[in-house]
Write a protein that holds these residues in place. Structure first.
Motif, PDB file in Angstrom:
ATOM      1  N   ARG A 166       7.120  27.228 -42.144  1.00  0.00           N
ATOM      2  CA  ARG A 166       7.550  25.827 -42.192  1.00  0.00           C
ATOM      3  C   ARG A 166       8.832  25.640 -41.396  1.00  0.00           C
ATOM      4  O   ARG A 166       8.957  24.672 -40.633  1.00  0.00           O
ATOM      5  CB  ARG A 166       7.768  25.403 -43.644  1.00  0.00           C
ATOM      6  N   ASP A 167       9.785  26.553 -41.554  1.00  0.00           N
ATOM      7  CA  ASP A 167      11.031  26.460 -40.801  1.00  0.00           C
ATOM      8  C   ASP A 167      10.778  26.560 -39.302  1.00  0.00           C
ATOM      9  O   ASP A 167      11.420  25.861 -38.505  1.00  0.00           O
ATOM     10  CB  ASP A 167      11.996  27.567 -41.242  1.00  0.00           C
ATOM     11  N   ILE A 219       9.429  23.230 -38.101  1.00  0.00           N
ATOM     12  CA  ILE A 219      10.501  22.232 -38.041  1.00  0.00           C
ATOM     13  C   ILE A 219      11.361  22.457 -36.801  1.00  0.00           C
ATOM     14  O   ILE A 219      11.703  21.517 -36.069  1.00  0.00           O
ATOM     15  CB  ILE A 219      11.366  22.294 -39.317  1.00  0.00           C
ATOM     16  N   ARG A 254      11.658  19.807 -33.729  1.00  0.00           N
ATOM     17  CA  ARG A 254      12.953  19.211 -33.354  1.00  0.00           C
ATOM     18  C   ARG A 254      13.192  19.358 -31.870  1.00  0.00           C
ATOM     19  O   ARG A 254      13.645  18.423 -31.194  1.00  0.00           O
ATOM     20  CB  ARG A 254      14.092  19.873 -34.139  1.00  0.00           C
ATOM     21  N   LEU A 263       5.645  14.789 -39.986  1.00  0.00           N
ATOM     22  CA  LEU A 263       6.515  15.863 -39.499  1.00  0.00           C
ATOM     23  C   LEU A 263       7.854  15.297 -39.036  1.00  0.00           C
ATOM     24  O   LEU A 263       8.923  15.795 -39.413  1.00  0.00           O
ATOM     25  CB  LEU A 263       5.812  16.608 -38.364  1.00  0.00           C
ATOM     26  N   THR A 310       9.885  14.016 -41.976  1.00  0.00           N
ATOM     27  CA  THR A 310      10.479  15.114 -42.740  1.00  0.00           C
ATOM     28  C   THR A 310      11.765  15.581 -42.094  1.00  0.00           C
ATOM     29  O   THR A 310      12.773  15.830 -42.777  1.00  0.00           O
ATOM     30  CB  THR A 310       9.488  16.286 -42.844  1.00  0.00           C
ATOM     31  N   ILE A 311      11.772  15.700 -40.771  1.00  0.00           N
ATOM     32  CA  ILE A 311      12.985  16.110 -40.064  1.00  0.00           C
ATOM     33  C   ILE A 311      14.099  15.096 -40.298  1.00  0.00           C
ATOM     34  O   ILE A 311      15.247  15.456 -40.602  1.00  0.00           O
ATOM     35  CB  ILE A 311      12.698  16.262 -38.556  1.00  0.00           C
TER      36      ILE A 311
END
Length: 209
Positions: free
Chosen positions: A19-20, A23, A27, A64, A67-68
């Motif tokens: 997940r990290d 992300i 980004r 997505l 969430t960021i």
């Protein structure tokens, strides 16, 4: 204050490391490409995971990105919500401004925000969703600090929300636009501290009782 949106999550535990990675990859892509051009396949490739893995964590590209934005807002609100110190309102606002600008001017969030206009002009509901997830929550938290100071008799403001907008504008100046358009690099810690200090002092000259 804007209501925090609910981001759908599966009840089944997910791999935190993957997940990290997703992300981080997202980004980077959102900061370097228009939102419409970023694909879940590209995110998967940059993160080194399968497309199925990306979709198992995030239902779609909008979720997505949301969430960021929401997780970044969480970090900023945590700084805004820190307990009052004995240093007084000036030092509190300088500290808040420094934390705020570390995200806005010292990270890729600034570049990400300028990849969205085309997508948002065509989808008002999406624009409202993203604003509520991040900027709306942060402005609301800052307005609450200002309102509390006004209740204590430290500030004279007509509307706390308007005063919060004034303070953010004084902190940021033109730097977000310059960074987004490639006219300036991300701000250094020294520049961020200087902006937080100057913006706070100008704000207090205008609003302090």
């Amino acid at each position: 204050m804007a209501v925090t949106p609910t981001i759908a999550r599966s009840g089944r535990p997910k791999d935190a490391a993957k997940r990290d990675a997703i992300i981080t990859a997202a980004r980077s892509l959102f900061a370097s490409q228009p939102f419409d051009l970023v694909t879940m396949e590209a995110v998967a490739g940059q993160a080194g995971v399968s497309k199925m893995t990306v979709y198992s964590h995030f239902h779609d590209k909008e979720t997505l990105f949301e969430t960021i934005v929401a997780e970044t807002a969480d970090q900023m609100i945590a700084a805004l919500s820190a307990p009052d110190q004995d240093d007084g309102l000036r030092e509190r606002l300088i500290a808040v401004g420094t934390s705020f600008l570390n995200v806005i001017l010292g990270s890729d969030i600034c570049k990400m925000s300028h990849t969205l206009p085309g997508a948002l002009r065509a989808n008002r509901a999406l624009a409202e969703r993203f604003y509520a997830a991040g900027p709306g929550r942060v402005r609301g938290a800052l307005a609450a600090i200002i309102a509390a100071a006004a209740e204590r008799g430290e500030l004279a403001v007509d509307e706390a929300e308007h005063a919060a907008d004034d303070l953010v504008s004084l902190w940021e100046g033109s730097m977000p636009a310059k960074i987004a358009f490639g006219l300036a690099e991300l701000s250094t810690p020294e520049e961020i501290r200087r902006r937080a200090l100057r913006g706070t002092e100008v704000f207090l000259r205008a609003y302090r009782v």
